[in-house]
Each structure stands twice: as structure tokens, then as C-alpha cells.
Design an enzyme around this catalytic site. Structure first.
Site, PDB file in Angstrom:
ATOM      1  N   GLY A  37      62.116  47.476  92.313  1.00 20.42           N
ATOM      2  CA  GLY A  37      61.714  48.874  92.505  1.00 20.42           C
ATOM      3  C   GLY A  37      61.466  49.230  93.952  1.00 20.42           C
ATOM      4  O   GLY A  37      60.386  49.668  94.323  1.00 20.42           O
TER       5      GLY A  37
ATOM      6  N   GLY B 198      59.076  54.306  98.492  1.00 20.17           N
ATOM      7  CA  GLY B 198      57.662  53.978  98.349  1.00 20.17           C
ATOM      8  C   GLY B 198      57.252  52.640  98.964  1.00 20.17           C
ATOM      9  O   GLY B 198      57.790  52.193  99.980  1.00 20.17           O
TER      10      GLY B 198
ATOM     11  N   SER C 167      47.146  46.869  91.418  1.00 14.45           N
ATOM     12  CA  SER C 167      46.521  48.135  91.832  1.00 14.45           C
ATOM     13  C   SER C 167      45.012  47.988  91.750  1.00 14.45           C
ATOM     14  O   SER C 167      44.501  47.148  90.989  1.00 14.45           O
ATOM     15  CB  SER C 167      46.955  49.252  90.876  1.00 14.45           C
TER      16      SER C 167
ATOM     17  N   TYR D 156      48.192  52.512  82.105  1.00 17.68           N
ATOM     18  CA  TYR D 156      48.577  52.010  83.434  1.00 17.68           C
ATOM     19  C   TYR D 156      47.599  50.921  83.889  1.00 17.68           C
ATOM     20  O   TYR D 156      48.013  49.828  84.283  1.00 17.68           O
ATOM     21  CB  TYR D 156      48.595  53.176  84.429  1.00 17.68           C
TER      22      TYR D 156
HETATM   23  P1  NAD Z   1      57.307  55.058  93.716  1.00 16.73           P
HETATM   24  O1  NAD Z   1      57.328  55.860  92.454  1.00 16.73           O
HETATM   25  O2  NAD Z   1      57.230  55.784  95.017  1.00 16.73           O
HETATM   26  O3  NAD Z   1      58.564  54.080  93.743  1.00 16.73           O
HETATM   27  C1  NAD Z   1      58.835  53.323  92.610  1.00 16.73           C
HETATM   28  C2  NAD Z   1      60.065  52.488  92.805  1.00 16.73           C
HETATM   29  O4  NAD Z   1      60.270  51.774  91.595  1.00 16.73           O
HETATM   30  C3  NAD Z   1      61.318  53.292  93.044  1.00 16.73           C
HETATM   31  O5  NAD Z   1      62.159  52.576  93.916  1.00 16.73           O
HETATM   32  C4  NAD Z   1      61.955  53.372  91.649  1.00 16.73           C
HETATM   33  O6  NAD Z   1      63.367  53.468  91.686  1.00 16.73           O
HETATM   34  C5  NAD Z   1      61.542  52.035  91.079  1.00 16.73           C
HETATM   35  N1  NAD Z   1      61.497  52.022  89.627  1.00 16.73           N
HETATM   36  C6  NAD Z   1      60.776  52.819  88.807  1.00 16.73           C
HETATM   37  N2  NAD Z   1      61.038  52.502  87.524  1.00 16.73           N
HETATM   38  C7  NAD Z   1      61.925  51.490  87.561  1.00 16.73           C
HETATM   39  C8  NAD Z   1      62.595  50.746  86.571  1.00 16.73           C
HETATM   40  N3  NAD Z   1      62.425  51.010  85.265  1.00 16.73           N
HETATM   41  N4  NAD Z   1      63.457  49.792  86.950  1.00 16.73           N
HETATM   42  C9  NAD Z   1      63.680  49.536  88.262  1.00 16.73           C
HETATM   43  N5  NAD Z   1      63.071  50.202  89.244  1.00 16.73           N
HETATM   44  C10 NAD Z   1      62.213  51.171  88.898  1.00 16.73           C
HETATM   45  O7  NAD Z   1      56.123  54.021  93.512  1.00 16.73           O
HETATM   46  P2  NAD Z   1      55.016  53.402  94.490  1.00 16.73           P
HETATM   47  O8  NAD Z   1      53.879  54.344  94.541  1.00 16.73           O
HETATM   48  O9  NAD Z   1      55.637  52.930  95.750  1.00 16.73           O
HETATM   49  O10 NAD Z   1      54.524  52.160  93.605  1.00 16.73           O
HETATM   50  C11 NAD Z   1      55.044  50.856  93.756  1.00 16.73           C
HETATM   51  C12 NAD Z   1      54.095  49.875  93.088  1.00 16.73           C
HETATM   52  O11 NAD Z   1      52.806  49.981  93.679  1.00 16.73           O
HETATM   53  C13 NAD Z   1      53.904  50.128  91.587  1.00 16.73           C
HETATM   54  O12 NAD Z   1      53.835  48.907  90.897  1.00 16.73           O
HETATM   55  C14 NAD Z   1      52.566  50.828  91.525  1.00 16.73           C
HETATM   56  O13 NAD Z   1      51.912  50.639  90.297  1.00 16.73           O
HETATM   57  C15 NAD Z   1      51.831  50.161  92.677  1.00 16.73           C
HETATM   58  N6  NAD Z   1      50.716  50.958  93.188  1.00 16.73           N
HETATM   59  C16 NAD Z   1      50.937  52.199  93.731  1.00 16.73           C
HETATM   60  C17 NAD Z   1      49.845  52.922  94.192  1.00 16.73           C
HETATM   61  C18 NAD Z   1      50.013  54.287  94.802  1.00 16.73           C
HETATM   62  O14 NAD Z   1      49.006  55.025  94.926  1.00 16.73           O
HETATM   63  N7  NAD Z   1      51.214  54.677  95.246  1.00 16.73           N
HETATM   64  C19 NAD Z   1      48.545  52.405  94.089  1.00 16.73           C
HETATM   65  C20 NAD Z   1      48.367  51.153  93.514  1.00 16.73           C
HETATM   66  C21 NAD Z   1      49.460  50.433  93.082  1.00 16.73           C
END
Ligand code: NAD
Length: 264
Positions: free
Chosen positions: A14, A18, A141, A154
Site C-alpha cells: 500500500g 501517503g 496506529s 479499525y
Molecule cells: P492512504 O489512504 O493515504 O494510503 C493507503 C495506501 O494503501 C494507498 O497506496 C492505497 O493504494 C493502498 N491500499 C489501500 N487499500 C489497499 C488494498 N486493498 N490493497 C493494496 N493496497 C491498498 O493511507 P495512510 O494514511 O498513508 O495509511 C497507511 C498506513 O498507516 C495504514 O495502515 C494506516 O492504518 C496507518 N496509519 C495511518 C494514520 C494516519 O493518520 N494517516 C495514523 C495511524 C496509522
């Protein structure tokens, strides 16, 4: 500081945007060869081109696979081969009242957020042990500890990641392999950016006001009182991915802006 990542190979699930994209970029800047992933081939190709353009001399590649589809993950694993560094980053989030979350949604969250890391680790961890070197990092997270009332499904998946991570670390005893989790707090990724825009539009307030209100009402214990930047998360992940972090194993490392009110 030389993070000694030259010549290492990495896969980040993924990672077309992000936090995952930011990790890919930093690992490439440190000289690692990186394979990124997303659901569509077009987005994967665009992101690979962006990385190779932004990082001179970068060796980025990409494989499209949807982590909610086991058959696509099997194909991905067959194409990928062994890697030194596995970052289980793919994850989805969506606020929803508990009583409205269906079985199908629970299972989808479990498949994308938990089984994604299980499937990749099951394939790659034995190869790391054989080589006597490797890094597995689960992007969990702060919601794994402070379960958000607006998205209990989640939070549950993020807690599950901590169990898998610590359990796998137990199997590394006496080897050069480490397994850790990194816990970002609220982070301004593209996914979160979208969320902020929607709230701003629905309440007719600016993005700055959405941010201030979010930290005042939803995450009051945050010490930084702002979203982290994706690079602030990637900095920690890149260090943990490096040989320099060898004494850190089985840990849940916070990059949560001090949100979790714990002294350890
Ligand atoms: P984002 O939504 O900006 O990006 C998500 C990425 O995952 C994208 O590249 C998307 O294509 C990919 N993706 C989504 N579903 C998918 C699937 N079914 N198969 C393959 N790829 C898939 O997300 P982010 O905010 O960068 O989050 C990334 C990680 O960090 C996640 O695990 C999220 O839970 C964790 N996280 C995020 C935050 C936040 O506030 N942004 C906080 C804590 C943890």
C-alpha cells in the site's frame, strides 16, 4: 548518518501514496532497492515513475495487487521473491458507528489490515531467518491502544497487528532478524487529507479549523496538537529498517505526537 541501507531490498504494501510512499522515498534515498504496491497497475506505474524522478539514481519497481483478494496476494508473493525489509503498511480506515458495521465490513478490514501482513510475513519471514538478516515492520496506529469509538473495527485490526508483530519477534531469538511495529498518530497522508476536506466542506469551515477542532475534541491528549507529516513517520520506519536498529526487536514504537499518555 549512514543508515547502511545500500544494497538492501525492500517491499512496502500500500505504498502508492501517503505514509507508504514516504517510506519508499526515504529507503530509496538511502540506496535501497524498493518495490511498491497499490491496487491498480496505472497508479503503481505513476508512483514508480514519480519516485524514480524525485530520487536521482533510484531503483524503484512496483507490483499491483489488492490485499483484499488472496489470489492477487499469492501472485504478488510469487513475483516478488525474497526481500530484506518488509513493511506491512497497507491499511484502510473509515469512521462508522459500531452498530452499523456489518460482518462483511469487519471481514474486509481484517483482510486488508491484518491478513495482509500475515500473508506477506508467512512467505518472507522464513527466507529472512535462512539469511540470518531481515526486518519486518508493521504500520499499526495509536488507535491500537486508544481504540477510537468512531471506528472500533479499525482499532481492533491495529491491536491485532501488535500481537502478530510481537509473536513473530519471539521466533527471531538469536538471529539477525527483527520484527517491530510503528504506531503513527494522526498523520496528514492523502487518505487523511481527503477526510479533512470532506469535513471542511460539510461544516463550511477551513482545513485549519478542521485540524484545530479535531485535536481539541477528538484527540485532546496529543502533545503536538497537529497532524504529523508523512516524513515524520517515515523517518522512524527508515531507521527501524536499517542495520543500525539491531537492538530494537519486538517493540511497539510510537510516532504519535505524544497522544498516548504513557511513560513507557
Ligand atoms: P492512504 O489512504 O493515504 O494510503 C493507503 C495506501 O494503501 C494507498 O497506496 C492505497 O493504494 C493502498 N491500499 C489501500 N487499500 C489497499 C488494498 N486493498 N490493497 C493494496 N493496497 C491498498 O493511507 P495512510 O494514511 O498513508 O495509511 C497507511 C498506513 O498507516 C495504514 O495502515 C494506516 O492504518 C496507518 N496509519 C495511518 C494514520 C494516519 O493518520 N494517516 C495514523 C495511524 C496509522
Amino acid at each position: 548518518m549512514d543508515l547502511q541501507l545500500k544494497g538492501k531490498t525492500a517491499f512496502i504494501s500500500g505504498s502508492t501514496q501517503g505514509i507508504g510512499f514516504a517510506i519508499a522515498k526515504q529507503l530509496l534515498q538511502e540506496g535501497a532497492t524498493v518495490t511498491i504496491n497499490g491496487r491498480s497497475q496505472q497508479k503503481v506505474d505513476e508512483s514508480v515513475a514519480k519516485l524514480n524522478q524525485q530520487v536521482p539514481g533510484a531503483k524503484a519497481a512496483g507490483i499491483a495487487a489488492d490485499f483484499s483478494k488472496a489470489a492477487e496476494v499469492d501472485q504478488l508473493i510469487a513475483r516478488l521473491g525474497a526481500v530484506d525489509i518488509l513493511v506491512n503498511n497497507a491499511g484502510i480506515f473509515e469512521p462508522k458507528p459500531f452498530t452499523e458495521i456489518t460482518d462483511a465490513e469487519w471481514l474486509r478490514f481484517f483482510e486488508v489490515n491484518v491478513l495482509s501482513g500475515v500473508r506477506m510475513s508467512r512467505a518472507l519471514f522464513p527466507k529472512m531467518l535462512e539469511k540470518n538478516w531481515g526486518r519486518i515492520i508493521f504500520i499499526s496506529s495509536e488507535s491500537s491502544i486508544l481504540i477510537p469509538e468512531e471506528m472500533i473495527h479499525y482499532g481492533t485490526t491495529k491491536t491485532a497487528q501488535l500481537s502478530i508483530s510481537r509473536g513473530l519477534a519471539e521466533l527471531t531469538k538469536g538471529t539477525g532478524v527483527t520484527v517491530n511495529s510503528v504506531l503513527p498518530g494522526p498523520t496528514r497522508s492523502e487518505g487523511v487529507e481527503e477526510f479533512i476536506k470532506q469535513i471542511g466542506a460539510s461544516k463550511n469551515i477551513t482545513e485549519q479549523e478542521v485540524e484545530a477542532d479535531f485535536f481539541k475534541t477528538m484527540r485532546p491528549s496529543s502533545l503536538i496538537q497537529r497532524f504529523a507529516g508523512v516524513d515524520e513517520i517515515a523517518n522512524l520506519v527508515t531507521y527501524v529498517a536499517s542495520p543500525l536498529s539491531a537492538a530494537t526487536n519486538g517493540a511497539a514504537l510510537r510516532a504519535d505526537g505524544g497522544l498516548v499518555r504513557s511513560i513507557i
